[in-house]
Design an enzyme around this catalytic site. Structure first.
Site, PDB file in Angstrom:
ATOM      1  N   LYS A  54       0.828  -1.206   0.000  1.00 27.43           N
ATOM      2  CA  LYS A  54       0.000   0.000   0.000  1.00 27.43           C
ATOM      3  C   LYS A  54       0.862   1.256   0.000  1.00 27.43           C
ATOM      4  CE  LYS A  54      -3.788  -2.404   2.288  1.00 27.43           C
ATOM      5  NZ  LYS A  54      -4.463  -2.747   3.550  1.00 27.43           N
ATOM      6  N   GLN A  98      -4.598  -1.324   9.615  1.00 27.39           N
ATOM      7  CA  GLN A  98      -4.480  -2.637   9.010  1.00 27.39           C
ATOM      8  C   GLN A  98      -5.099  -3.708   9.906  1.00 27.39           C
ATOM      9  OE1 GLN A  98      -3.217  -3.420   5.909  1.00 27.39           O
ATOM     10  NE2 GLN A  98      -3.976  -5.468   6.337  1.00 27.39           N
ATOM     11  N   ASP A 121     -10.999   2.992   3.987  1.00 32.20           N
ATOM     12  CA  ASP A 121     -11.411   1.586   3.885  1.00 32.20           C
ATOM     13  C   ASP A 121     -12.925   1.461   3.723  1.00 32.20           C
ATOM     14  OD1 ASP A 121      -9.409  -0.315   3.718  1.00 32.20           O
ATOM     15  OD2 ASP A 121      -9.016  -0.327   5.877  1.00 32.20           O
TER      16      ASP A 121
END
Length: 300
Positions: A54, A98, A121
């Site tokens: 990422k 994460q 997200d």
């Protein structure tokens, strides 16, 4: 039937990332550089790889990436404090924690602490609720990547019967909401569904996101169906380890008109749409601040 199309997610992801990079350059010329902050708790090897990828993609797109790595014994209070600081930092446009988190940290509490405008997200309840209402919100990256592949392959999805296998908050439910927004007729199959194979055989579009290797074969599929395989499962076969999806691709190719491979299908799209969400968040926050400043000037 014509030879089935194997949908190349790497090519599609490159298209999305190329557009993101172009738009980031435009924003930078206007004095704004999109910024993504990633928090990694613990030392899970898979999570470290995901975060590294990422960060790398962000840098390739010209997006500033901030990585905060803390130990697995870090308290929930400390993680929440980190998020609070990032929420208040106007230079940070996207925040990603994460997953999974260590067991002593409540995942839902952490995700709810992120400012919805910075929730790249798409997991905050405000964004989840907005998505279910058909609003333009920051939506989960994997489902939006799947929709991109479907539109690229089929064009208009209106009237298509779509079956989503799996009802997770990360893929299954938001996938169904996005398909509904695209005017599909949507059925969700899950572990308690009866006649699952029979229902699946009626679908024009099948999105498999259940986490069971090779579960869906040709018997589940309608001739000419489009299959999006979200599953990523590691199995041991013939003395070697390999990645497979939830769909038995070799079997499915005898029925489908198009299918995503594993790996190389949906996977690359997830990070690509994380970058696009970060860009979108930066644009929205910049516009919001500009409107607020203009309002203050008009009042004064």
């Amino acid at each position: 039937m014509n030879c089935p199309l194997v949908i190349d997610g790497k090519i599609a992801a490159a298209e999305v990332l190329g557009q993101v990079k172009h738009d980031v350059e435009v924003m930078k010329a206007d004095g704004v550089r999109p910024c993504l902050a990633v928090i990694l708790v613990g030392d899970d090897p898979a999570s470290e790889v995901y975060v590294r990828n990422k960060v790398l993609r962000a840098e390739e797109c010209g997006i500033t990436s901030l990585e905060y790595k803390v130990g697995s014994d870090t308290s929930q209070a400390h993680v929440l404090h980190m998020i609070e600081v990032l929420n208040e930092d106007a230079a940070v446009h996207g925040i990603l924690v994460q997953l999974p988190l260590p067991k002593h940290i409540d995942e839902s509490v952490v995700l709810q602490a992120i400012n919805p405008q910075k929730d790249v997200d798409g997991f905050h309840s405000e964004n989840v609720g907005g998505l279910s209402q058909g609003l333009d919100v920051l939506a989960p990256c994997t489902p939006t990547g799947c929709m991109y592949l479907l539109h690229k392959t089929l064009g208009d999805l209106s009237g298509k019967h779509a079956v989503v296998i799996g009802r997770s908050n990360i893929v299954g439910k938001p996938m169904a909401a996005l398909l509904l927004k695209a005017n599909c007729t949507v059925t969700i199959l899950h572990s308690r569904s009866e006649r699952a194979e029979t229902i699946c055989r009626q679908a024009d579009i099948v999105v498999a996101a259940v986490g069971r290797p090779l579960m869906v074969d040709a018997d589940w599929l309608k001739p000419g169906a489009i299959v999006i395989d979200v599953g990523i499962n590691r199995i041991n076969a013939g003395g070697r380890s390999r990645l497979v999806g939830d769909v038995d691709m070799e079997s499915a190719l005898t029925k489908v008109s198009a299918i995503t491979p594993v790996p190389g299908g949906v996977g690359p799209m997830t990070i690509a749409f994380l970058m696009r969400n970060t860009l979108t968040a930066a644009k929205q926050q910049t516009q919001s601040r500009a409107k607020s400043e203009a309002s203050c000037l008009s009042i004064s």
